[in-house]
Design an enzyme around this catalytic site. Structure first.
Site, PDB file in Angstrom:
ATOM      1  N   THR A 118      19.003  60.452  45.821  1.00 46.80           N
ATOM      2  CA  THR A 118      19.139  61.022  47.155  1.00 46.80           C
ATOM      3  C   THR A 118      20.027  62.256  47.097  1.00 46.80           C
ATOM      4  O   THR A 118      20.418  62.713  46.010  1.00 46.80           O
ATOM      5  CB  THR A 118      19.612  59.938  48.167  1.00 46.80           C
ATOM      6  OG1 THR A 118      19.568  60.504  49.472  1.00 46.80           O
ATOM      7  CG2 THR A 118      21.024  59.427  47.899  1.00 46.80           C
ATOM      8  N   GLY A 150      14.938  70.740  51.673  1.00 47.54           N
ATOM      9  CA  GLY A 150      14.229  69.955  50.662  1.00 47.54           C
ATOM     10  C   GLY A 150      13.193  69.025  51.271  1.00 47.54           C
ATOM     11  O   GLY A 150      12.076  68.878  50.738  1.00 47.54           O
ATOM     12  N   GLY A 168      12.673  73.464  60.298  1.00 48.03           N
ATOM     13  CA  GLY A 168      13.534  73.233  59.138  1.00 48.03           C
ATOM     14  C   GLY A 168      12.818  73.643  57.865  1.00 48.03           C
ATOM     15  O   GLY A 168      11.579  73.560  57.791  1.00 48.03           O
ATOM     16  N   ALA A 169      13.591  74.101  56.880  1.00 49.66           N
ATOM     17  CA  ALA A 169      12.985  74.580  55.633  1.00 49.66           C
ATOM     18  C   ALA A 169      13.789  74.111  54.418  1.00 49.66           C
ATOM     19  O   ALA A 169      13.850  74.798  53.399  1.00 49.66           O
ATOM     20  CB  ALA A 169      12.897  76.114  55.678  1.00 49.66           C
ATOM     21  N   ASN A 222      12.521  61.894  43.931  1.00 51.87           N
ATOM     22  CA  ASN A 222      13.422  60.882  44.508  1.00 51.87           C
ATOM     23  C   ASN A 222      13.249  59.531  43.810  1.00 51.87           C
ATOM     24  O   ASN A 222      13.896  58.567  44.176  1.00 51.87           O
ATOM     25  CB  ASN A 222      13.176  60.715  46.020  1.00 51.87           C
ATOM     26  CG  ASN A 222      11.878  59.979  46.299  1.00 51.87           C
ATOM     27  OD1 ASN A 222      10.899  60.152  45.570  1.00 51.87           O
ATOM     28  ND2 ASN A 222      11.870  59.154  47.316  1.00 51.87           N
ATOM     29  N   GLY A 269      12.915  58.607  61.920  1.00 52.75           N
ATOM     30  CA  GLY A 269      12.634  58.628  60.478  1.00 52.75           C
ATOM     31  C   GLY A 269      12.659  57.264  59.799  1.00 52.75           C
ATOM     32  O   GLY A 269      12.572  57.205  58.566  1.00 52.75           O
ATOM     33  N   LYS A 282      18.198  65.641  44.129  1.00 49.26           N
ATOM     34  CA  LYS A 282      16.748  65.522  43.921  1.00 49.26           C
ATOM     35  C   LYS A 282      16.177  66.650  43.060  1.00 49.26           C
ATOM     36  O   LYS A 282      15.225  66.446  42.319  1.00 49.26           O
ATOM     37  CB  LYS A 282      16.018  65.492  45.269  1.00 49.26           C
ATOM     38  CG  LYS A 282      16.279  64.211  46.058  1.00 49.26           C
ATOM     39  CD  LYS A 282      15.511  64.182  47.360  1.00 49.26           C
ATOM     40  CE  LYS A 282      15.980  63.040  48.235  1.00 49.26           C
ATOM     41  NZ  LYS A 282      15.229  62.898  49.464  1.00 49.26           N
TER      42      LYS A 282
HETATM   43  P1  NDP Z   1      18.674  70.450  53.791  1.00 49.25           P
HETATM   44  O1  NDP Z   1      20.156  70.565  53.762  1.00 49.25           O
HETATM   45  O2  NDP Z   1      17.906  70.730  52.524  1.00 49.25           O
HETATM   46  O3  NDP Z   1      18.073  71.444  54.942  1.00 49.25           O
HETATM   47  C1  NDP Z   1      18.635  71.484  56.195  1.00 49.25           C
HETATM   48  C2  NDP Z   1      17.745  72.287  57.162  1.00 49.25           C
HETATM   49  O4  NDP Z   1      18.293  72.093  58.462  1.00 49.25           O
HETATM   50  C3  NDP Z   1      17.704  73.782  56.925  1.00 49.25           C
HETATM   51  O5  NDP Z   1      16.420  74.256  57.223  1.00 49.25           O
HETATM   52  C4  NDP Z   1      18.743  74.324  57.937  1.00 49.25           C
HETATM   53  O6  NDP Z   1      18.475  75.639  58.372  1.00 49.25           O
HETATM   54  C5  NDP Z   1      18.511  73.376  59.073  1.00 49.25           C
HETATM   55  N1  NDP Z   1      19.668  73.238  59.967  1.00 49.25           N
HETATM   56  C6  NDP Z   1      20.869  72.680  59.672  1.00 49.25           C
HETATM   57  N2  NDP Z   1      21.663  72.674  60.777  1.00 49.25           N
HETATM   58  C7  NDP Z   1      20.924  73.232  61.777  1.00 49.25           C
HETATM   59  C8  NDP Z   1      21.195  73.508  63.149  1.00 49.25           C
HETATM   60  N3  NDP Z   1      22.362  73.229  63.703  1.00 49.25           N
HETATM   61  N4  NDP Z   1      20.205  74.073  63.886  1.00 49.25           N
HETATM   62  C9  NDP Z   1      19.018  74.357  63.334  1.00 49.25           C
HETATM   63  N5  NDP Z   1      18.709  74.140  62.033  1.00 49.25           N
HETATM   64  C10 NDP Z   1      19.658  73.575  61.268  1.00 49.25           C
HETATM   65  O7  NDP Z   1      18.360  69.001  54.334  1.00 49.25           O
HETATM   66  P2  NDP Z   1      17.189  68.005  53.922  1.00 49.25           P
HETATM   67  O8  NDP Z   1      15.878  68.713  53.996  1.00 49.25           O
HETATM   68  O9  NDP Z   1      17.546  67.300  52.666  1.00 49.25           O
HETATM   69  O10 NDP Z   1      17.262  66.905  55.094  1.00 49.25           O
HETATM   70  C11 NDP Z   1      16.896  67.240  56.415  1.00 49.25           C
HETATM   71  C12 NDP Z   1      16.972  66.030  57.321  1.00 49.25           C
HETATM   72  O11 NDP Z   1      15.986  65.066  56.945  1.00 49.25           O
HETATM   73  C13 NDP Z   1      18.322  65.318  57.277  1.00 49.25           C
HETATM   74  O12 NDP Z   1      18.697  65.043  58.605  1.00 49.25           O
HETATM   75  C14 NDP Z   1      18.035  64.025  56.538  1.00 49.25           C
HETATM   76  O13 NDP Z   1      18.860  62.979  56.991  1.00 49.25           O
HETATM   77  C15 NDP Z   1      16.581  63.777  56.895  1.00 49.25           C
HETATM   78  N6  NDP Z   1      15.879  62.970  55.873  1.00 49.25           N
HETATM   79  C16 NDP Z   1      15.275  61.791  56.248  1.00 49.25           C
HETATM   80  C17 NDP Z   1      14.594  61.021  55.333  1.00 49.25           C
HETATM   81  C18 NDP Z   1      13.971  59.730  55.767  1.00 49.25           C
HETATM   82  O14 NDP Z   1      13.532  58.964  54.902  1.00 49.25           O
HETATM   83  N7  NDP Z   1      13.891  59.441  57.061  1.00 49.25           N
HETATM   84  C19 NDP Z   1      14.459  61.422  53.915  1.00 49.25           C
HETATM   85  C20 NDP Z   1      15.098  62.689  53.624  1.00 49.25           C
HETATM   86  C21 NDP Z   1      15.781  63.422  54.577  1.00 49.25           C
HETATM   87  P3  NDP Z   1      19.078  76.930  57.589  1.00 49.25           P
HETATM   88  O15 NDP Z   1      18.156  77.207  56.454  1.00 49.25           O
HETATM   89  O16 NDP Z   1      19.073  78.013  58.618  1.00 49.25           O
HETATM   90  O17 NDP Z   1      20.466  76.564  57.139  1.00 49.25           O
END
Ligand code: NDP
Length: 270
Positions: free
Chosen positions: A59, A126, A123-124, A84, A236, A63
């Site tokens: 996690t 991982g 969102g963009a 993962n 999720g 990853k």
């Molecule tokens: P990352 O850290 O790789 O990416 C975070 C993303 O969120 C970026 O695109 C970032 O934008 C955006 N972001 C962060 N804060 C804000 C904000 N305040 N407003 C708008 N955009 C924001 O995270 P992950 O991809 O690893 O995880 C994303 C989510 O998915 C997490 O909440 C995680 O808990 C959840 N998740 C759930 C899983 C499940 O099994 N249910 C599995 C894996 C993840 P920017 O590029 O502009 O910074």
């Protein structure tokens, strides 16, 4: 007894040991699944071998670094560039990505109601990488919307339609499914997008899903707005369970027990 573990930093909060141990028990698979706090992701392979593990989950934040340490990558993980799940097979470490398949499983119940042809992925990070590719592989047109530009570059290279919040015009496009894959709402009460833009998008959408899972039955901010707009939605939790189900099948090398694994995992979270 075979040993499995989840690697992360932090890892204390992980519910993977609960769901995996319950599935092992339900399927009479003699194995134990624990948590390993790993600070230096580059040591993942070393620690995996030291602990004599037969398999593992990985996690945040390891990853991508895990991807570079296994002997072979299989399936959609090759395109995603992150894994993962690791399984030891004939002394080789094989890497998989079950987040992608887990997400796709979790939206199948929506697709049965009204087929999903288009999706807006907010969102963009991982998680978005895995989701975008599995949806495209399954014939869904995916548009990516992110707060800032840098993380979009990778999606542009993969020929996804991409917008920053500033560039996006919610008036001119409709989407069947709206996905929150940002971390906004995870620990603070904030929306991933401005309320009026989100409401506009929901007005023409069929379904919404938040990758964040609700804690103590409290809806995420994104899902509260989906409810206000009367959009069928889910958090999720199913995504989390299904990635675990697919990983468990690899751990047990058993692909005919999905129902039993899923039931055990769902019950373990009640
Ligand atoms: P990352 O850290 O790789 O990416 C975070 C993303 O969120 C970026 O695109 C970032 O934008 C955006 N972001 C962060 N804060 C804000 C904000 N305040 N407003 C708008 N955009 C924001 O995270 P992950 O991809 O690893 O995880 C994303 C989510 O998915 C997490 O909440 C995680 O808990 C959840 N998740 C759930 C899983 C499940 O099994 N249910 C599995 C894996 C993840 P920017 O590029 O502009 O910074």
């Amino acid at each position: 007894m075979k040993q499995f573990a989840i690697f992360g930093n932090p890892v204390e909060h992980s519910i993977s040991p609960i769901i995996q141990n319950s599935a092992f028990k339900a399927c009479n698979f003699e194995a134990e699944y624990s948590k390993i706090l790993l600070e230096d992701g580059k040591k993942l392979k070393e620690v995996f071998l030291q602990n004599n593990l037969s398999g593992a989950n990985i996690t945040v934040p390891h990853k991508e670094v895990a991807f570079d340490q296994v002997d072979e990558i299989r399936g959609i993980a090759k395109e995603i560039g992150a894994i993962n799940t690791i399984v030891k097979e004939d002394n080789k470490l094989i890497g998989y990505n079950t987040d992608a398949g887990g997400f796709y499983e979790s939206i199948k119940e929506f697709d049965k109601i009204t087929p999903i042809k288009t999706a807006l992925l907010i969102g963009a990070g991982g998680t978005a990488k895995a989701i975008s590719l599995i949806l495209r592989d399954n014939g869904i047109k995916v548009t990516i919307l992110n707060r800032s530009q840098p993380r979009l570059d990778d999606f542009i290279k993969k020929e996804f339609e991409c917008y920053t919040f500033k560039e996006f015009d919610a008036d001119i496009q409709n989407f069947d499914l709206i996905i929150n894959s940002t971390s906004a709402g995870l620990s603070e009460n904030i929306l991933p997008l401005e309320l009026n833009v989100l409401e506009q998008i929901f007005n023409t959408a069929n379904f919404a899903i938040d990758c964040i899972y609700s804690k103590d039955g409290i809806l995420t901010p994104f899902l509260k707005v989906a409810n206000m707009c009367n959009i069928p939605n889910k958090d999720g939790t199913d995504m989390l369970i299904y990635q675990g189900v697919l990983a468990c099948e690899y751990f047990m090398n058993e692909f005919n027990q999905r129902e039993c694994i899923t039931k055990a995992m769902k019950e373990s979270l009640k």
